[in-house]
Design an enzyme around this catalytic site. Structure first.
Site, PDB file in Angstrom:
ATOM      1  N   ASP A  48       0.829  -1.211   0.000  1.00  0.00           N
ATOM      2  CA  ASP A  48       0.000   0.000   0.000  1.00  0.00           C
ATOM      3  C   ASP A  48       0.860   1.256   0.000  1.00  0.00           C
ATOM      4  O   ASP A  48       1.950   1.273   0.584  1.00  0.00           O
ATOM      5  CB  ASP A  48      -0.898   0.037   1.234  1.00  0.00           C
ATOM      6  CG  ASP A  48      -2.032  -0.967   1.163  1.00  0.00           C
ATOM      7  OD1 ASP A  48      -2.292  -1.487   0.069  1.00  0.00           O
ATOM      8  OD2 ASP A  48      -2.651  -1.239   2.208  1.00  0.00           O
ATOM      9  N   TYR A  76       5.118  -7.848   9.740  1.00  0.00           N
ATOM     10  CA  TYR A  76       4.867  -6.410   9.750  1.00  0.00           C
ATOM     11  C   TYR A  76       5.087  -5.834  11.148  1.00  0.00           C
ATOM     12  O   TYR A  76       4.858  -6.511  12.156  1.00  0.00           O
ATOM     13  CB  TYR A  76       3.414  -6.106   9.357  1.00  0.00           C
ATOM     14  CG  TYR A  76       3.033  -6.507   7.961  1.00  0.00           C
ATOM     15  CD1 TYR A  76       3.138  -5.601   6.904  1.00  0.00           C
ATOM     16  CD2 TYR A  76       2.557  -7.784   7.694  1.00  0.00           C
ATOM     17  CE1 TYR A  76       2.769  -5.966   5.619  1.00  0.00           C
ATOM     18  CE2 TYR A  76       2.194  -8.157   6.407  1.00  0.00           C
ATOM     19  CZ  TYR A  76       2.306  -7.240   5.374  1.00  0.00           C
ATOM     20  OH  TYR A  76       1.947  -7.606   4.105  1.00  0.00           O
ATOM     21  N   ASP A  90      -7.626   2.747   7.647  1.00  0.00           N
ATOM     22  CA  ASP A  90      -6.320   3.331   7.934  1.00  0.00           C
ATOM     23  C   ASP A  90      -6.467   4.841   8.074  1.00  0.00           C
ATOM     24  O   ASP A  90      -7.571   5.389   7.938  1.00  0.00           O
ATOM     25  CB  ASP A  90      -5.275   2.952   6.870  1.00  0.00           C
ATOM     26  CG  ASP A  90      -5.624   3.450   5.473  1.00  0.00           C
ATOM     27  OD1 ASP A  90      -6.300   4.487   5.331  1.00  0.00           O
ATOM     28  OD2 ASP A  90      -5.203   2.803   4.500  1.00  0.00           O
ATOM     29  N   ARG A 190      -4.706  -3.840   8.019  1.00  0.00           N
ATOM     30  CA  ARG A 190      -5.768  -2.842   8.240  1.00  0.00           C
ATOM     31  C   ARG A 190      -7.028  -3.498   8.787  1.00  0.00           C
ATOM     32  O   ARG A 190      -7.717  -2.951   9.642  1.00  0.00           O
ATOM     33  CB  ARG A 190      -6.094  -2.120   6.929  1.00  0.00           C
ATOM     34  CG  ARG A 190      -5.075  -1.108   6.491  1.00  0.00           C
ATOM     35  CD  ARG A 190      -5.455  -0.513   5.160  1.00  0.00           C
ATOM     36  NE  ARG A 190      -5.458  -1.513   4.099  1.00  0.00           N
ATOM     37  CZ  ARG A 190      -5.949  -1.314   2.882  1.00  0.00           C
ATOM     38  NH1 ARG A 190      -6.542  -0.168   2.589  1.00  0.00           N
ATOM     39  NH2 ARG A 190      -5.878  -2.251   1.961  1.00  0.00           N
TER      40      ARG A 190
END
Length: 307
Positions: A48, A76, A90, A190
């Site tokens: 993203d 992550y 987000d 997300r």
């Protein structure tokens, strides 16, 4: 493009880029093409625009490796904000609701995180790149459509909370959680933030996301685009990339010549895609065993094309 302009040889290899925020994966590919003076660059999965971190790119002939790499696990580092839900799950999306979150205690957070760990069913974010009737979900959302995506099985093998920070804005209080997640490909961080906030009754969204690992490739292998511009070279040539990403069998000169012509070898009992390498470490082909044959799925150094 003229050979005299080549920065890397035709065999190519992999670039492991530490992507900056605000860039699309396509932006990264375009910049790398300019730096290395070649159009033959592709990426293995997207990241993203708001996210930073590991993005794997193939260069020249090594672009054919991308579809064979096992990139099914990812890691992550992220920040989840509890107390606010957004359209995009987000910080870039319109705020849907704000609910003070200071009352949420650590035990409740831990229980909600535990429920989102393991093999779960996850509804992707509506602004994901998943196609709905041939069109990306995010494009339909931006056009004003109501999009409902089906839940999909994903695996969250680790969901650790590293730190809690209570953020008092004067108008309300948010709870920011710094987390680390190991998960299967297709998991949306997300969506984890959204579902964690929903489970706690205060809403939630992602405010920061950094990918630290894709398959065997980590930030230790990565360089920024500025670092690449200062030193236009591959992170991993084909042989180094294959050693890192695939099991291998050693082959002799005669077997190497057979593979270079596209012929098959006798199997040796290796499962999945693996490399056939010479004693001096050169990868000749990637193989897969089926029945009584170990057949090439990609000849890295075919006769006549690569000497």
């Amino acid at each position: 493009m003229a050979d005299r302009e080549r920065v890397v040889d035709p065999l190519g290899g992999l670039l492991i880029i530490d992507k900056d925020g605000g860039q699309t994966s396509h932006d990264v590919v375009a910049r790398c093409r300019k730096i290395l003076h070649t159009r033959k660059i592709g990426h293995a999965g997207t990241l993203d625009p708001m996210a930073t971190g590991v993005l794997v790119l193939g260069v020249e002939r090594a672009t054919k490796l991308l579809g064979l790499l096992s990139l099914t696990t990812k890691s992550y580092a992220a920040t989840v904000r509890l107390g606010q839900a957004t359209v995009t799950d987000d910080a870039e999306g319109e705020v849907l609701a704000t609910i003070p979150a200071a009352h949420v205690d650590d035990a409740d957070i831990a229980a909600a995180v535990a429920a989102l760990t393991g093999d779960i069913e996850q509804v992707p974010s509506t602004v994901s790149a998943i196609k709905v009737d041939g069109e990306r979900a995010y494009a339909r959302v931006r056009a004003g459509e109501q999009v409902e995506l089906a839940a999909r099985p994903v695996t969250v093998s680790r969901f650790d909370i590293l730190r809690r920070r209570d953020i008092d804005t004067g108008a309300t209080t948010f709870v920011d959680l710094d987390v680390e997640v190991d998960c299967s490909s297709g998991t949306y961080i997300r969506a984890l933030a959204r579902d964690l906030g929903t489970a706690l009754g205060v809403g939630g969204h992602l405010t920061a996301l950094r990918r630290t690992r894709v398959g065997p490739f980590t930030l230790e292998h990565a360089r920024t685009l500025d670092q690449l511009a200062d030193d236009p070279s591959l992170n991993l040539d084909v042989d180094a990339a294959v050693r890192l990403a695939f099991p291998h069998r050693e082959i002799d000169a005669g077997q190497a010549e057979s593979l270079r012509d596209g012929r098959w070898l006798d199997p040796v009992g290796l499962r999945g895609v693996h490399a056939a390498t010479t004693a001096d470490g050169r990868t000749i082909a990637l193989l897969e065993e089926k029945g009584k044959r170990s057949s090439p799925v990609f000849v890295v150094r075919p006769r006549g094309l690569i000497d």
